[in-house]
Design a protein around this motif. Structure first.
Motif, PDB file in Angstrom:
ATOM      1  N   GLY A  97       0.817  -1.217   0.000  1.00  0.00           N
ATOM      2  CA  GLY A  97       0.000   0.000   0.000  1.00  0.00           C
ATOM      3  C   GLY A  97       0.846   1.260   0.000  1.00  0.00           C
ATOM      4  O   GLY A  97       0.398   2.321  -0.433  1.00  0.00           O
ATOM      5  N   TYR A 100       1.395   3.238  -3.433  1.00  0.00           N
ATOM      6  CA  TYR A 100       0.270   3.891  -4.106  1.00  0.00           C
ATOM      7  C   TYR A 100      -0.061   5.212  -3.399  1.00  0.00           C
ATOM      8  O   TYR A 100       0.360   5.453  -2.273  1.00  0.00           O
ATOM      9  CB  TYR A 100      -0.984   3.018  -4.070  1.00  0.00           C
ATOM     10  CG  TYR A 100      -0.803   1.624  -4.614  1.00  0.00           C
ATOM     11  CD1 TYR A 100      -0.810   1.380  -5.978  1.00  0.00           C
ATOM     12  CD2 TYR A 100      -0.640   0.547  -3.756  1.00  0.00           C
ATOM     13  CE1 TYR A 100      -0.653   0.102  -6.479  1.00  0.00           C
ATOM     14  CE2 TYR A 100      -0.477  -0.743  -4.245  1.00  0.00           C
ATOM     15  CZ  TYR A 100      -0.481  -0.951  -5.606  1.00  0.00           C
ATOM     16  OH  TYR A 100      -0.318  -2.213  -6.091  1.00  0.00           O
ATOM     17  N   THR A 101      -0.840   6.019  -4.095  1.00  0.00           N
ATOM     18  CA  THR A 101      -1.455   7.183  -3.455  1.00  0.00           C
ATOM     19  C   THR A 101      -2.954   7.123  -3.738  1.00  0.00           C
ATOM     20  O   THR A 101      -3.386   6.468  -4.705  1.00  0.00           O
ATOM     21  CB  THR A 101      -0.903   8.503  -4.020  1.00  0.00           C
ATOM     22  OG1 THR A 101      -1.224   8.577  -5.422  1.00  0.00           O
ATOM     23  CG2 THR A 101       0.601   8.613  -3.814  1.00  0.00           C
ATOM     24  N   THR A 292      -1.611   3.194   2.177  1.00  0.00           N
ATOM     25  CA  THR A 292      -1.813   4.110   1.047  1.00  0.00           C
ATOM     26  C   THR A 292      -2.119   5.523   1.546  1.00  0.00           C
ATOM     27  O   THR A 292      -1.648   6.511   0.976  1.00  0.00           O
ATOM     28  CB  THR A 292      -2.968   3.599   0.152  1.00  0.00           C
ATOM     29  OG1 THR A 292      -2.646   2.281  -0.289  1.00  0.00           O
ATOM     30  CG2 THR A 292      -3.164   4.489  -1.058  1.00  0.00           C
ATOM     31  N   SER A 296       0.010   8.801   0.803  1.00  0.00           N
ATOM     32  CA  SER A 296      -0.601   9.996   0.203  1.00  0.00           C
ATOM     33  C   SER A 296      -0.293  11.247   1.015  1.00  0.00           C
ATOM     34  O   SER A 296      -0.194  12.357   0.470  1.00  0.00           O
ATOM     35  CB  SER A 296      -2.121   9.809   0.111  1.00  0.00           C
ATOM     36  OG  SER A 296      -2.425   8.648  -0.614  1.00  0.00           O
TER      37      SER A 296
END
Length: 371
Positions: A97, A100-101, A292, A296
């Motif tokens: 995870g 990813y963003t 994630t 982000s």
């Protein structure tokens, strides 16, 4: 049965885990040793032609341990260590995870959700139809539908209480899809290279077409062992996680289907989707989403930073060690025992899904990812 708790339980893990770690290190060394060899006029034959890397070697070593060295049963001194396999794989998926963003997932989300839903529920319906044609027990059809439609072991186990499946039926379903998955796990990297798939196309294909989560992971790492944004494992696991999220809904649909055909037994059965969501939702998906979110917010370091490099190195170790255990849970005896109608259903449904996903990727998925 011996009750192992606390320090005793931890010590019991050590021998098997040490063997898995040693095997992973040996696989890395062997890949490097084999790399320069020229065979039949092909330079770097093992890597470029056979696509033999440390992931594939780790899996093969695990298979040899189980089926040759241990003669079909992991011995008691190693069993507790090898049982950590699922923990390794799920921990690695949670850590994935971090590459990813939320913005990136949103760009891919609708397309992935529609494709995955179509393939999952299409496969479940196909298995139900095929099971009816072959006059199989509804409980066996139910677990086969979940196993073929979603991600193999987890879905079959999650569905079994709802359709009152016997342990032997769950074992048959799992053995069948694992047997099919073993073939696709080794064939897919070769086909992906032959068709010149990009990492994105390859991840979409195997994330949709291969039945088992661990085998999706192994197949992606065999195609490209690098764990980073934009690689096969990043896309394949994203597709796979979306498939795993659907498990509670698939369990609900199959349970309703099962009891609709067993009305005389249905009295007293009142299973709501909320109850199934609460009891069957895969918790590790929440960990994946949590990582994630942290990524982000920039809390895991920027791309190329020391933190991101450390996380990826750790993931490669976790996945590599987990692949040894994955191989050790491939039992040729169990796969052979899963013959008859379950084998027919598994092979027909698995092959159809795998080939349709291949054609979908060839004709509708661009080489470039949307993020």
């Amino acid at each position: 049965m011996e009750d192992k708790r606390g320090a005793g339980a931890l010590l019991a893990i050590v021998p098997g885990l040490a063997l898995m770690i040693a095997t992973f290190l040996f696989a890395q060394w062997l890949e490097g040793w084999l790399k320069p060899f020229t065979v039949f006029g092909f330079p770097e034959f093992f890597g470029r032609v056979l696509n033999l890397n440390y992931i594939i070697i780790s899996i093969i070593m695990g298979v040899l341990y189980r089926n040759v060295l241990f003669k079909g049963t992991i011995p008691s001194w190693a069993a507790d260590g090898f049982r950590t396999t699922r923990l390794f794989i799920k921990t690695g998926v949670i850590m994935l995870g971090s590459i990813y963003t939320l913005g990136g997932l949103a760009k891919l989300g609708l397309q992935a959700a529609l494709l995955i839903s179509a393939f999952v529920f299409g496969t479940v319906i196909f298995v139900m139809w095929l099971g009816k044609i072959l006059k199989m027990d509804r409980s066996l059809v139910g677990v086969m539908g979940a196993a073929c439609g979603v991600c193999g072991v987890s879905a079959a186990v999650a569905t079994s209480p709802g359709v009152k499946a016997k342990p032997a039926e769950v074992a048959l379903a799992i053995a069948t899809i694992l047997g099919f998955g073993v073939m696709t796990m080794f064939i897919s990297p070769f086909l992906g290279n032959l068709l010149k798939f990009s990492d994105y196309q390859y991840g979409v294909w195997v994330g949709t077409g291969i039945l088992n989560s661990g085998q999706v992971l192994a197949s992606c790492l065999a195609f490209n062992p690098i764990v980073a944004p934009g690689t096969a494992v990043a896309y394949g696991e994203l597709w796979n996680v979306m498939r795993v999220i659907i498990i509670p809904f698939v369990v609900f649909v199959i349970t309703v289907w099962y009891w609709s055909g067993n009305k005389e037994e249905a009295g007293g059965q009142n299973i709501s989707l909320l109850e199934i969501l609460k009891s069957k939702f895969p918790i590790f998906v929440l960990g994946f989403v949590g990582m994630t979110v942290l990524s982000s917010l920039g809390l895991l370091g920027q791309e190329g930073s020391e933190t991101s490099h450390l996380l990826r190195t750790l993931m490669q170790w976790i996945f590599g060690i987990g692949m040894v255990g994955l191989g050790a849970y491939i039992d040729f005896g169990e796969i052979k025992a899963a013959g008859g109608k379950p084998l027919i259903v598994g092979l027909v449904a698995g092959t159809t899904k795998y080939v349709l996903a291949l054609f979908m990727t060839l004709y509708f998925i661009s080489k470039d990812a949307p993020f």
